[in-house]
Design a protein around this motif. Structure first.
Motif, PDB file in Angstrom:
ATOM      1  N   GLY A  73     -20.662  30.972  21.350  1.00  0.00           N
ATOM      2  CA  GLY A  73     -19.791  30.031  22.048  1.00  0.00           C
ATOM      3  C   GLY A  73     -20.400  28.645  22.150  1.00  0.00           C
ATOM      4  N   LEU A  74     -21.683  28.597  22.464  1.00  0.00           N
ATOM      5  CA  LEU A  74     -22.362  27.301  22.555  1.00  0.00           C
ATOM      6  C   LEU A  74     -22.422  26.614  21.193  1.00  0.00           C
ATOM      7  CD1 LEU A  74     -25.266  28.327  24.954  1.00  0.00           C
ATOM      8  CD2 LEU A  74     -23.357  26.792  25.505  1.00  0.00           C
ATOM      9  N   ALA A  75     -22.664  27.405  20.130  1.00  0.00           N
ATOM     10  CA  ALA A  75     -22.706  26.835  18.782  1.00  0.00           C
ATOM     11  C   ALA A  75     -21.347  26.277  18.382  1.00  0.00           C
ATOM     12  CB  ALA A  75     -23.155  27.888  17.776  1.00  0.00           C
ATOM     13  N   ALA A  76     -20.278  26.877  18.933  1.00  0.00           N
ATOM     14  CA  ALA A  76     -18.926  26.383  18.649  1.00  0.00           C
ATOM     15  C   ALA A  76     -18.591  25.132  19.443  1.00  0.00           C
ATOM     16  CB  ALA A  76     -17.900  27.478  18.940  1.00  0.00           C
ATOM     17  N   GLY A  77     -19.477  24.771  20.394  1.00  0.00           N
ATOM     18  CA  GLY A  77     -19.307  23.512  21.117  1.00  0.00           C
ATOM     19  C   GLY A  77     -18.694  23.620  22.490  1.00  0.00           C
TER      20      GLY A  77
END
Length: 271
Positions: free
Chosen positions: A71-75
């Motif tokens: 989720g964090l990598a997706a922004g």
């Protein structure tokens, strides 16, 4: 009466417990997590937990840690999680939504602003995993002022003397952490739960949900029978992660496989 209280009252009239599935915001992307969120009520979810990704999720096992990293990598940002709820509310005004996460992102957002915006988006309750009872005033006045249920975590190690202190100011339901340890690593036995839940009943009139280690339909059925609700998280995330391609994107049918799992869990709870 809050949406959470109304839902539990309705289920009590029906003579059954609740299923509370979990979805991690933006895992592995916004569209997939939104499809899961929108599909869960029809699949049998009575309430839904949305995980707010955080870089240091101390209570989460490797399965949910990986989901948060995706989720964090997706922004994803805190504001994006609130937008998810706001978009969900366009078509669903009834299903209670609980945000589960950690304190640091809320402090960065601003506790009062967060509670105001969460309530406006249609959030019903908050579970803040790393917020100790002694520091609850950081958030509790703002959640109360905005009609957000403040849901406490109770561990197997919480003794009778501390229980009233931990439960002070709580509302919505009580979340019983069925194991000592991180999520998704093992499960509590029915015998343990049958011994633990009556002790909690003496300390609170709130509904009790059992989480941390509820994975199978059989376990969900047992948890909802002994307590008032079963929370299922890691097992659903596990299914989703097994249906991601080499680039971390959801394969065709991934969402439906997770929703089928929710249907099986819901059927067991309803039995």
């Amino acid at each position: 009466m809050s949406r959470i209280a109304a839902r539990f009252a309705d289920l009590k009239r029906q003579g059954r417990g609740a299923l509370i599935p979990f979805v991690e915001a933006w895992d592995p992307d916004h569209a997939t997590s939104m499809a899961l969120l929108r599909g869960m009520p029809e699949a049998g979810a009575d309430l839904i937990e949305i995980g707010m990704p955080f870089t240091d999720p101390m209570a989460d096992g490797p399965i949910i840690q990986a989901a948060g990293k995706r989720g964090l990598a997706a922004g994803v940002k805190v504001a994006d999680v609130l937008t998810m709820v706001r978009d969900f509310r366009v078509a669903d005004e009834a299903t209670p939504i609980v945000l589960m996460g950690y304190l640091n992102p809320i402090l960065s957002y601003g506790p009062e602003r967060f509670c105001v915006d969460a309530a406006a988006a249609g959030v019903d309750g908050l579970i803040i995993v790393d917020l100790p009872t002694e520091e609850a005033d950081v958030l509790l006045p703002y959640s109360n002022a905005n009609g957000l249920d403040f849901i406490r975590l109770i561990a197997p190690t919480t003794d009778d003397k501390r229980l009233p202190h931990v439960l002070s100011g709580s509302s919505g339901f009580v979340y019983y952490v069925a194991i000592t340890g991180i999520t998704g690593t093992r499960s509590a036995t029915a015998e343990h739960l049958e011994a633990a839940i009556p002790r909690l009943r003496k300390a609170t009139n709130l509904p009790i949900a059992i989480g941390f280690g509820v994975r199978s339909p059989e376990q969900a059925g047992t948890a909802s029978r002994i307590a008032d609700a079963a929370v299922v998280a890691s097992a659903l995330i596990d299914t989703l992660s097994a249906n991601l391609d080499a680039d971390g994107k959801a394969r065709p049918g991934a969402v439906e496989k997770v929703l089928d799992q929710v249907r099986a869990l819901a059927a067991a709870v309803r039995r």
